[in-house]
Every structure is written in structure tokens, then in C-alpha cells.
Design an enzyme around this catalytic site. Structure first.
Site, PDB file in Angstrom:
ATOM      1  CB  SER A  30      -3.783  12.510   2.395  1.00 26.90           C
ATOM      2  OG  SER A  30      -4.149  11.611   3.388  1.00 26.90           O
ATOM      3  CG  HIS A  61      -1.366  12.234   8.956  1.00 29.02           C
ATOM      4  ND1 HIS A  61      -1.182  12.780   7.714  1.00 29.02           N
ATOM      5  CD2 HIS A  61      -2.255  11.234   8.802  1.00 29.02           C
ATOM      6  CE1 HIS A  61      -1.939  12.138   6.846  1.00 29.02           C
ATOM      7  NE2 HIS A  61      -2.602  11.202   7.477  1.00 29.02           N
ATOM      8  CG  HIS A  89      -7.912   8.891   8.710  1.00 30.43           C
ATOM      9  ND1 HIS A  89      -6.604   9.279   8.881  1.00 30.43           N
ATOM     10  CD2 HIS A  89      -8.402   9.639   7.681  1.00 30.43           C
ATOM     11  CE1 HIS A  89      -6.315  10.229   7.995  1.00 30.43           C
ATOM     12  NE2 HIS A  89      -7.386  10.464   7.257  1.00 30.43           N
ATOM     13  CE1 TYR A  91      -6.684   4.990   7.844  1.00 28.04           C
ATOM     14  CE2 TYR A  91      -8.223   6.238   6.495  1.00 28.04           C
ATOM     15  CZ  TYR A  91      -6.942   6.033   6.987  1.00 28.04           C
ATOM     16  OH  TYR A  91      -5.940   6.891   6.643  1.00 28.04           O
ATOM     17  CD  GLU A  92      -5.679   6.307  12.401  1.00 28.96           C
ATOM     18  OE1 GLU A  92      -4.957   6.195  13.406  1.00 28.96           O
ATOM     19  OE2 GLU A  92      -5.911   7.407  11.854  1.00 28.96           O
ATOM     20  CB  ALA A 119      -6.191  12.937  -0.663  1.00 27.49           C
ATOM     21  CG  MET A 214     -11.050   6.223   2.737  1.00 27.24           C
ATOM     22  SD  MET A 214      -9.638   5.122   2.847  1.00 27.24           S
ATOM     23  CE  MET A 214      -9.598   4.446   1.181  1.00 27.24           C
ATOM     24  CB  SER A 215     -10.931  11.926   6.026  1.00 26.55           C
ATOM     25  OG  SER A 215     -10.837  12.822   4.935  1.00 26.55           O
ATOM     26  CG  ASN A 238      -7.587   8.212  -6.850  1.00 21.46           C
ATOM     27  OD1 ASN A 238      -7.318   8.790  -5.798  1.00 21.46           O
ATOM     28  ND2 ASN A 238      -8.633   7.429  -6.981  1.00 21.46           N
ATOM     29  CG  HIS A 250      -1.625   5.691   1.300  1.00 13.92           C
ATOM     30  ND1 HIS A 250      -2.613   6.659   1.352  1.00 13.92           N
ATOM     31  CD2 HIS A 250      -0.711   6.043   2.230  1.00 13.92           C
ATOM     32  CE1 HIS A 250      -2.301   7.556   2.284  1.00 13.92           C
ATOM     33  NE2 HIS A 250      -1.147   7.203   2.820  1.00 13.92           N
TER      34      HIS A 250
HETATM   35  N1  HPA Z   1     -11.175   6.416  -2.649  1.00 10.37           N
HETATM   36  C1  HPA Z   1     -11.213   6.679  -1.325  1.00 10.37           C
HETATM   37  N2  HPA Z   1     -10.385   7.527  -0.736  1.00 10.37           N
HETATM   38  C2  HPA Z   1      -9.480   8.162  -1.508  1.00 10.37           C
HETATM   39  C3  HPA Z   1      -9.398   7.951  -2.889  1.00 10.37           C
HETATM   40  C4  HPA Z   1     -10.299   7.017  -3.490  1.00 10.37           C
HETATM   41  O1  HPA Z   1     -10.296   6.761  -4.712  1.00 10.37           O
HETATM   42  N3  HPA Z   1      -8.387   8.729  -3.348  1.00 10.37           N
HETATM   43  C5  HPA Z   1      -7.894   9.401  -2.280  1.00 10.37           C
HETATM   44  N4  HPA Z   1      -8.557   9.065  -1.162  1.00 10.37           N
END
Ligand code: HPA
Length: 277
Positions: A30, A61, A89, A91-92, A119, A214-215, A238, A250
Site C-alpha cells: 500500500s 491492487h 493479504h 486478512y482476505e 504501509a 498486516m502484511s 500513522n 484505510h
Molecule cells: N496498523 C496496522 N496496519 C497498518 C497500520 C496500523 O496502524 N497503518 C498502516 N497499516
């Protein structure tokens, strides 16, 4: 996804992209998609054409393998790369092995280095959104493995230097030469797709993590198992849950990633060129 799918995919890669694989593959997470525009002399193959590559969610994607080189001198100083735009991912569907066929096909084709990008949320207020972090190690908090069910002793693969120390030193030097700060720290993988609670973030900090996402971890395990060397870069989008007043989303992740992408792409291009030798 079977061994025959991997053989068929490897044959297709040779046919469409050349018998000699680029040494380096770059997996774009991401926020890193603009890196694909840096590839010169690009030849594209959609994942959909490659039987061992994952089918990606519509609207997510793009799922494109792009081959070419980084650097515009047009001579042997340029660095050949295979760029993977899009990952499946865990989580899918709850499965950690979504990129298994893709990574094994790249390895069979001859790729030797996997550069991953993602990310991530920061657990350190001194590493705010927009900053970049070199992953020094990971915490597999999800405790999922893409190697479940794998036969043979190879499944007990060593992860004591999962993020290659020599590649990391090369990346650090390239960022420094480009005048861009590169933090370094431990990436904690949680399954998601929900963001963390503030209590989970306090737990991760106590466990020694600097970033959360998450990856990446499943692909690192798959790549190490396949004999590839791995480097990973996180774009901080973040501060993690509970560290500031605003809620996480997201959309916010992607908006911050867009703002940070120019610097991230510049670092990644410099890093990839530094890994050439
Ligand atoms: N947590 C999990 N995955 C993320 C985050 C987060 O704060 N920011 C970007 N991907």
C-alpha cells in the site's frame, strides 16, 4: 496452486520476460504503487496470466508483474527488476500462503533478492507519518505460517537473519547518500483487517516492536524458504492506535501514503540501484 502451476508460470515468465531473470524483485505494498512508474523499458504481465500468481480482489491492487530496469542511463549501469504490483493479504481469507506460488515461481526463474514494501503504523512518536523504516526483524504476532503442510526438512527454515544484514547496510548507505532519513526497527505482523486496540499497541511496544502492519511477514517466510535474500521497507502512514486523538481508517492510510510516496519512491529507487552488485 500446484507444482505444475509453478512450472507453467516459470515457463511463461521465461517466454514473455526473458530467460535470464532480474536478480531483484520488488513487491509493492500500500502506498508504494507509484514506484512502478519508475521502471524503464517496462514489459507487463497481468497476474491473471500467471497460474501460480494470486487472483486479487476487484477494485483493490491491480495485480501486475512489471519487468524492466531502474535508472535511465540506458546502459549497463541500470538495474534490472521485476516489480510485483499487488499482494494477496492473509486478512482476505485467513490463509498466509497467498503469495506462495508467485514467490516460488520468481525463485525458479532465477530471482535472488526480494525487496518488500508496506504501509505501517508507528509505535514511536519520534517516527511520525511520512517517515520510512527499514525492517530489522519481525514479530509474527498472528502466529500463522505460509509453510503449514509443507513437506521436508526445508520447512524448518532459519529466520535468525531474515532481513539480510548486508542488504540492510547497502540500503542504509543508499538512503544516507540520497539525504533521506531511514529509521530501522522491528515490524509486528497482525492478521487484521481491523486496526489494533490501544492495549494491543502497548503490548507490541512492550514486546519490542517499532511498527505494526498486516502484511510482509508471510512473504518473508516464503522467500527465505525459497532461498531468497529479503529486504523490507515500511512507509509510516500513522501513529498507532491510542497514540493520537484521531481514529484510524484505510482512507487515512492511503491519503498519507500518497503524500509520502515521492520520498518513498526516491529511496526505493536508490536502494534498488545500490543492491545491483
Ligand atoms: N496498523 C496496522 N496496519 C497498518 C497500520 C496500523 O496502524 N497503518 C498502516 N497499516
Amino acid at each position: 496452486m500446484t507444482a505444475a502451476d509453478i512450472d507453467a508460470t516459470t515457463a511463461l515468465l521465461r517466454q514473455r520476460l526473458g530467460a535470464v531473470a532480474p536478480r531483484i524483485a520488488v513487491l509493492l505494498g500500500s502506498g508504494w504503487a507509484p514506484f512502478a512508474e519508475q521502471v524503464q523499458g517496462a514489459v507487463d504481465v497481468p497476474y491473471a496470466d500467471l497460474p501460480a500468481f494470486p487472483a486479487l480482489a476487484v477494485g483493490g491492487h491491480p495485480g501486475l508483474l512489471r519487468c524492466g530496469h531502474i535508472g535511465d542511463s540506458g546502459d549497463s549501469g541500470d538495474t534490472p527488476v521485476a516489480v510485483l504490483a499487488g499482494r494477496k493479504h492473509a486478512y482476505e481469507n485467513g490463509q498466509a500462503d497467498g503469495m506462495k506460488g508467485a514467490i516460488r515461481s520468481l525463485a525458479a526463474w532465477g530471482v535472488q533478492v526480494l525487496v518488500q514494501t508496506n504501509a505501517a503504523g508507528s509505535l514511536d512518536a519520534a517516527m511520525p507519518p511520512g517517515e520510512l523504516m527499514l525492517v530489522s526483524d519481525h514479530l509474527n504476532i498472528a502466529q500463522r505460517s505460509p509453510l503449514i503442510g509443507e513437506p521436508g526438512d526445508g520447512r524448518f527454515c532459519d529466520l535468525s537473519a531474515a532481513y539480510d544484514p548486508i542488504l540492510r547496510a547497502q540500503a542504509r548507505a543508499a538512503a544516507q547518500a540520497a539525504g533521506i532519513t531511514l529509521h530501522e526497527g522491528v515490524y509486528a505482523w497482525l492478521l487484521g483487517p481491523q486496526f489494533e486496540t490501544p492495549a494491543e499497541i502497548r503490548m507490541l511496544r512492550a514486546l519490542g516492536a517499532q511498527a505494526v502492519g498486516m502484511s510482509t511477514v508471510p512473504e518473508t517466510i516464503l522467500a527465505r524458504h525459497a532461498g531468497l535474500r529479503v529486504l523490507a521497507l515500511s512507509m509510516i502512514t500513522n501513529l498507532a492506535a491510542g497514540m493520537e486523538d484521531q481514529t484510524l481508517s484505510h482512507a487515512h492510510t492511503l491519503a498519507t501514503a500518497r503524500e509520502a510516496s515521492a520520498r518513498a519512491v526516491a529511496v526505493l529507487a536508490a536502494v534498488v540501484q545500490a543492491l545491483k552488485d
